[in-house]
Design a protein around this motif. Structure first.
Motif, mmCIF file in Angstrom:
data_model
loop_
_atom_site.group_PDB
_atom_site.id
_atom_site.type_symbol
_atom_site.label_atom_id
_atom_site.label_comp_id
_atom_site.label_asym_id
_atom_site.label_seq_id
_atom_site.Cartn_x
_atom_site.Cartn_y
_atom_site.Cartn_z
ATOM 1 N N ALA A 280 48.879 39.940 -55.598
ATOM 2 C CA ALA A 280 50.021 40.406 -56.373
ATOM 3 C C ALA A 280 50.645 39.264 -57.167
ATOM 4 C CB ALA A 280 51.057 41.034 -55.448
ATOM 5 N N ALA A 281 50.696 38.065 -56.596
ATOM 6 C CA ALA A 281 51.294 36.928 -57.289
ATOM 7 C C ALA A 281 50.390 36.439 -58.413
ATOM 8 C CB ALA A 281 51.567 35.798 -56.305
ATOM 9 N N ARG A 282 49.073 36.544 -58.226
ATOM 10 C CA ARG A 282 48.153 36.048 -59.240
ATOM 11 C C ARG A 282 48.070 36.971 -60.443
ATOM 12 N NH1 ARG A 282 42.682 35.078 -56.659
ATOM 13 N NH2 ARG A 282 43.526 36.248 -54.954
ATOM 14 N N TYR A 283 48.326 38.244 -60.260
ATOM 15 C CA TYR A 283 48.161 39.203 -61.351
ATOM 16 C C TYR A 283 49.443 39.983 -61.581
ATOM 17 C CZ TYR A 283 43.327 37.975 -60.663
ATOM 18 O OH TYR A 283 42.169 37.263 -60.546
ATOM 19 N N LYS A 284 50.485 39.285 -61.936
ATOM 20 C CA LYS A 284 51.781 39.906 -62.192
ATOM 21 C C LYS A 284 51.803 40.440 -63.623
ATOM 22 C CE LYS A 284 56.146 40.478 -60.982
ATOM 23 N NZ LYS A 284 56.517 41.355 -59.909
ATOM 24 N N LEU A 285 52.133 41.711 -63.764
ATOM 25 C CA LEU A 285 52.247 42.307 -65.088
ATOM 26 C C LEU A 285 53.404 41.663 -65.848
ATOM 27 C CD1 LEU A 285 51.741 46.105 -64.390
ATOM 28 C CD2 LEU A 285 50.285 44.648 -65.787
ATOM 29 N N THR B 19 49.168 41.115 -71.266
ATOM 30 C CA THR B 19 49.620 42.104 -70.286
ATOM 31 C C THR B 19 49.912 41.469 -68.935
ATOM 32 O OG1 THR B 19 47.319 42.622 -69.801
ATOM 33 C CG2 THR B 19 48.453 44.063 -71.356
ATOM 34 N N TYR B 20 49.283 40.331 -68.643
ATOM 35 C CA TYR B 20 49.502 39.624 -67.387
ATOM 36 C C TYR B 20 50.038 38.228 -67.670
ATOM 37 C CZ TYR B 20 46.835 43.271 -65.063
ATOM 38 O OH TYR B 20 46.403 44.474 -64.582
ATOM 39 N N LEU B 21 50.897 37.737 -66.792
ATOM 40 C CA LEU B 21 51.472 36.406 -66.966
ATOM 41 C C LEU B 21 50.400 35.327 -67.072
ATOM 42 C CD1 LEU B 21 54.483 36.366 -64.477
ATOM 43 C CD2 LEU B 21 54.559 36.462 -66.967
ATOM 44 N N GLU B 22 49.322 35.473 -66.317
ATOM 45 C CA GLU B 22 48.269 34.464 -66.270
ATOM 46 C C GLU B 22 47.510 34.332 -67.585
ATOM 47 O OE1 GLU B 22 48.817 36.829 -64.008
ATOM 48 O OE2 GLU B 22 49.725 35.472 -62.566
ATOM 49 N N LYS B 23 47.653 35.299 -68.476
ATOM 50 C CA LYS B 23 46.968 35.261 -69.767
ATOM 51 C C LYS B 23 47.718 34.426 -70.807
ATOM 52 C CE LYS B 23 43.731 37.939 -68.346
ATOM 53 N NZ LYS B 23 42.414 37.417 -68.072
ATOM 54 N N PHE C 45 61.942 31.799 -69.782
ATOM 55 C CA PHE C 45 61.343 32.921 -69.049
ATOM 56 C C PHE C 45 60.210 32.428 -68.145
ATOM 57 C CE2 PHE C 45 57.760 35.945 -69.064
ATOM 58 C CZ PHE C 45 58.301 36.940 -68.251
ATOM 59 N N LEU C 46 59.320 31.598 -68.683
ATOM 60 C CA LEU C 46 58.201 31.083 -67.888
ATOM 61 C C LEU C 46 58.705 30.218 -66.735
ATOM 62 C CD1 LEU C 46 55.690 30.230 -70.746
ATOM 63 C CD2 LEU C 46 55.544 32.131 -69.123
ATOM 64 N N GLY C 47 59.775 29.481 -66.963
ATOM 65 C CA GLY C 47 60.368 28.678 -65.893
ATOM 66 C C GLY C 47 60.900 29.548 -64.767
ATOM 67 N N LYS C 48 61.525 30.660 -65.124
ATOM 68 C CA LYS C 48 62.031 31.596 -64.113
ATOM 69 C C LYS C 48 60.866 32.236 -63.348
ATOM 70 C CE LYS C 48 66.178 32.768 -66.838
ATOM 71 N NZ LYS C 48 66.879 31.585 -66.484
ATOM 72 N N CYS C 49 59.778 32.523 -64.057
ATOM 73 C CA CYS C 49 58.586 33.075 -63.400
ATOM 74 C C CYS C 49 57.973 32.060 -62.439
ATOM 75 C CB CYS C 49 57.541 33.501 -64.437
ATOM 76 S SG CYS C 49 58.019 34.942 -65.394
ATOM 77 N N PHE C 50 57.966 30.799 -62.836
ATOM 78 C CA PHE C 50 57.448 29.730 -61.981
ATOM 79 C C PHE C 50 58.310 29.591 -60.733
ATOM 80 C CE2 PHE C 50 57.235 25.174 -60.837
ATOM 81 C CZ PHE C 50 55.880 25.088 -60.540
ATOM 82 N N THR C 51 59.633 29.638 -60.910
ATOM 83 C CA THR C 51 60.563 29.547 -59.786
ATOM 84 C C THR C 51 60.374 30.717 -58.818
ATOM 85 O OG1 THR C 51 62.173 28.414 -61.182
ATOM 86 C CG2 THR C 51 63.007 29.409 -59.155
ATOM 87 N N GLY D 22 57.634 32.130 -58.208
ATOM 88 C CA GLY D 22 56.318 32.032 -57.575
ATOM 89 C C GLY D 22 55.242 32.869 -58.240
ATOM 90 N N TRP D 23 55.504 33.360 -59.436
ATOM 91 C CA TRP D 23 54.525 34.201 -60.134
ATOM 92 C C TRP D 23 53.531 33.384 -60.937
ATOM 93 C CZ3 TRP D 23 59.211 37.267 -62.220
ATOM 94 C CH2 TRP D 23 59.759 38.036 -61.185
ATOM 95 N N LEU D 24 53.867 32.146 -61.227
ATOM 96 C CA LEU D 24 52.956 31.237 -61.925
ATOM 97 C C LEU D 24 52.771 30.001 -61.050
ATOM 98 C CD1 LEU D 24 54.356 31.438 -65.560
ATOM 99 C CD2 LEU D 24 52.215 32.386 -64.741
ATOM 100 N N SER D 25 51.564 29.479 -61.034
ATOM 101 C CA SER D 25 51.278 28.351 -60.156
ATOM 102 C C SER D 25 51.348 27.004 -60.856
ATOM 103 C CB SER D 25 49.896 28.531 -59.513
ATOM 104 O OG SER D 25 48.916 28.629 -60.517
#
Length: 126
Positions: free
Chosen positions: A30-35, A74-78, A108-114, A116-119
């Motif tokens: 779920a953390a690796r593939y967050k929409l 569509t996914y954060l990892e992209k 936004f990306l910083g908040k996602c990193f905080t 745990g959605w981005l590694s």
């Protein structure tokens, strides 16, 4: 005396699979593939609770949804540095506006990193 409602109770139980993954340092699926759209919704909710101004929240939502629509992410990892730079390059606006859009995206990306959605915080060098 007041009656306890359990509103602030937190459940720390993990499944064996999640516990094993956390010990090995792996992220859950779920953390690796967050929409992207789910992440935007969660961040917007966090901003509302934190007391951000409605205009700021609306601007974040607009900028992020336009980014997603124009890049097809569509996914954060992209999201990559190339994706961000190509989006900024394709916009025919003043450089100051591009800087503002970049600032929103980096925040936004910083908040996602905080959360745990981005590694990896790859956007820091931008």
């Amino acid at each position: 005396m007041t009656k306890k409602s359990g509103l602030f109770d937190v459940d720390f139980s993990l499944t064996t699979k999640e516990l094993t993954a956390s010990i090995k340092g792996e992220k859950s699926t779920a953390a690796r593939y967050k929409l992207f759209s789910e992440a935007v919704g969660a961040i917007i909710s966090q901003m509302e609770v934190s007391g951000y101004r409605p205009r700021t929240i609306k601007d974040y939502d607009t900028v992020l949804m336009n980014f997603s629509r124009s890049t097809g992410v569509t996914y954060l990892e992209k999201i990559t540095v190339d994706t961000i730079y190509s989006r900024l390059d394709s916009m025919h606006i003043v450089n100051q506006t591009k800087l503002t859009r970049l600032k929103v995206l980096k925040s936004f990306l910083g908040k996602c990193f905080t959360n745990g959605w981005l590694s990896l915080n790859f956007w820091q060098s931008m």
